[in-house]
Scaffold this motif. Sequence first.
Motif: not given
Length: 100
Positions: A9-23
Motif C-alpha cells: 500500500x505504501x509503494x502504490x501510494x507513493x507511485x500514485x503521488x509521484x504520477x500526480x505530481x509529474x502530471x
Amino acid sequence: MSTFGVIQAVIIGALVLFSALYAMRKLLPGMSTRWLAALSASLNKPWRKPWLRALGRRLQPAQASGSCGDGCGTCGSCGPTPPASARPDAQPLEFRSRQR
C-alpha cells in the motif's frame, strides 16, 4: 493487514503521488512553479535548521534571466527561424480562374 500488505500500500501510494505530481508539473507548469517557489520560501527561513534551508535553496525554481541564451522561450527570440524560402515544405499557392 499483513506487513506485505502495508508495504504494498505504501509503494502504490507513493507511485500514485509521484504520477500526480509529474502530471501536474507537465500540464500546469505555472501553478507548479508558484507552489514550488512558495514551498522553497517557507523552507528557506533564517530560523530553520541548516538542512531545511539547504533543501529550500535546492527546490527554488530557476528564474529566467531575460537574456537570449537562457532558453526560457518567453520572448520568442531564442533562435533564428529559417526563411520561408529555405523550408522545403513551403510551396507557393497558384490561383486559377475557372474555365467555362
